[in-house]
Design an enzyme around this catalytic site. Sequence first.
Site, PDB file in Angstrom:
ATOM      1  N   LYS A  89      11.833  10.938  -9.442  1.00 19.02           N
ATOM      2  CA  LYS A  89      12.691  10.230 -10.396  1.00 19.02           C
ATOM      3  C   LYS A  89      11.928   9.955 -11.686  1.00 19.02           C
ATOM      4  CE  LYS A  89      15.741   6.143 -10.550  1.00 19.02           C
ATOM      5  NZ  LYS A  89      16.232   4.994  -9.780  1.00 19.02           N
ATOM      6  N   SER A 112      21.053   4.477  -9.311  1.00 14.85           N
ATOM      7  CA  SER A 112      20.545   5.197 -10.465  1.00 14.85           C
ATOM      8  C   SER A 112      19.733   6.430 -10.086  1.00 14.85           C
ATOM      9  CB  SER A 112      19.656   4.261 -11.287  1.00 14.85           C
ATOM     10  OG  SER A 112      18.537   3.819 -10.529  1.00 14.85           O
ATOM     11  N   SER A 147      19.919   1.652  -5.453  1.00 16.28           N
ATOM     12  CA  SER A 147      19.827   2.887  -6.228  1.00 16.28           C
ATOM     13  C   SER A 147      19.256   4.080  -5.480  1.00 16.28           C
ATOM     14  CB  SER A 147      19.004   2.645  -7.497  1.00 16.28           C
ATOM     15  OG  SER A 147      19.709   1.824  -8.388  1.00 16.28           O
TER      16      SER A 147
END
Length: 489
Positions: free
Chosen positions: A86, A161, A185
């Site tokens: 990420k 996210s 997330s």
Amino acid sequence: MFYVICPMILNNLTILEAHQGLKKKEFSSEDLVRACLNEIKEKDSKIHSFITVLEKEAIERAKIIDKQIASSGLNNFLTGIPLAIKDNILIQDVRATAGSKILSEYYSPYDATVIKKLKDAGAIFVGKTNLDEFAMGSSTENSFFGPTKNPRDLQRVPGGSSGGSAAAVTAKMCLGALGSDTGGSIRQPSSFCGVVGLKPTYGKVSRYGLMAMASSLDQIGPIGNSVDDVAILLDAIEGKDNFDSTSVKDAFKTKIPSNDNIFKKLRVGIPKEYFVKGLDPQIKKNIDQLIKKLEDGGAEIKEVSLPHTKEALACYYIIMPAEVSANLSRYDGIRYGYSIQEGKNLLDVYLNSRTQGFGDESKRRIILGTYILSKGYYEDYYLKAQKVRTLIKNDFQKVFEKVDCLLTPTTPTTAFKIGEKIDDPLNMYLSDIYTVPVNLAGLPALSLPIGEVEKLPFGLQIIGNYFEENKILEIAKTIEKLISKQVDK
């Protein structure tokens, strides 16, 4: 001499399967990496999982790893395994944007602790994945670089996210990934995309090198195609870190789950507050059927109560933006990142840089957090929210005196359509209604795909007591095997 298998087969392997293949010299690490990179080239123009693809770096490292395997053998499960990271987790000399314009050209001068550990384990990074700006969102639509789409249905969001990481694993563009979880997330996009995602106990994994959103809630965790893969990734990244004072040295080293059926000695709690209006009836039906099978298998099923669940979302959306407003103050257009030097004075530089550098959701949370922490409102909002947070934590502790784990839906619905909720923040926030309490309490939780509704996956959330990741993983693997047997029939 390596025997090369078709790349489409290689990138479908789990981490454990790939490790076994490398050990038997059925293929090379370079073959694995190229298979994933080919998949990225073929699919990612439509899905947009990646902000940065590290093709050259990944191939070069794979060649080095292959030489090491040839000379020293293969001792680590992650040696030669292609992973995605990420883009709010720092890799030295690699662009780290956090999905924001304000950091669109920022390159990290150092490795996050989890990255250093993965490098030491021999892992290979194929790229940095897309996310809601600074991890603020539930759909990966709030990225400066554009939205990520769900590989299961390109008209729908992958969740957020960590949507880029979950989508990359689902689309077989990597064999595993890291995400971060502040209010769900990792688990929510894992549910929407049909993969396994684990949010560890707060402090089990170092946050050093993770771009802070809300420091008392953020936690790095793994996403994979199987429970075993998630266990392998967690084992590699966990542990006390001197660079992170909130990290903890715990005695429970993560293990790959056994194949034992543990239902006969299991006490399962079903929180009644999680099965109420707003939950998709088909998701509820599927979970109810699974719970019945667990009971038939010998598990003791108990309905329990977490009475402050209804306050959790409001509590979260006071504490989180307050911490956001403090953490994002460092992006001022002076020290690093996007900068607008025009203006009459220093204040103009601050205002212009932040106005143009941040997206709408980041601005919304910064403004809300600044208001919450302002004089006259701190006691009315932030202090009260922290007291409610303690009550939520106490609810869980009382329940865990009676049960070994809690089973809940991960999300109230399957993945929604792109654009459906982007202009309705309150409705968007409700996507995290089942995941937020876990972060407020600092507990570990895993999302396991257990079925589909109209061809869209959804997850079961397994919540455990502090540092009981091994127990969660054992339960998840037993359920995974149960579901697999049903599919085979």
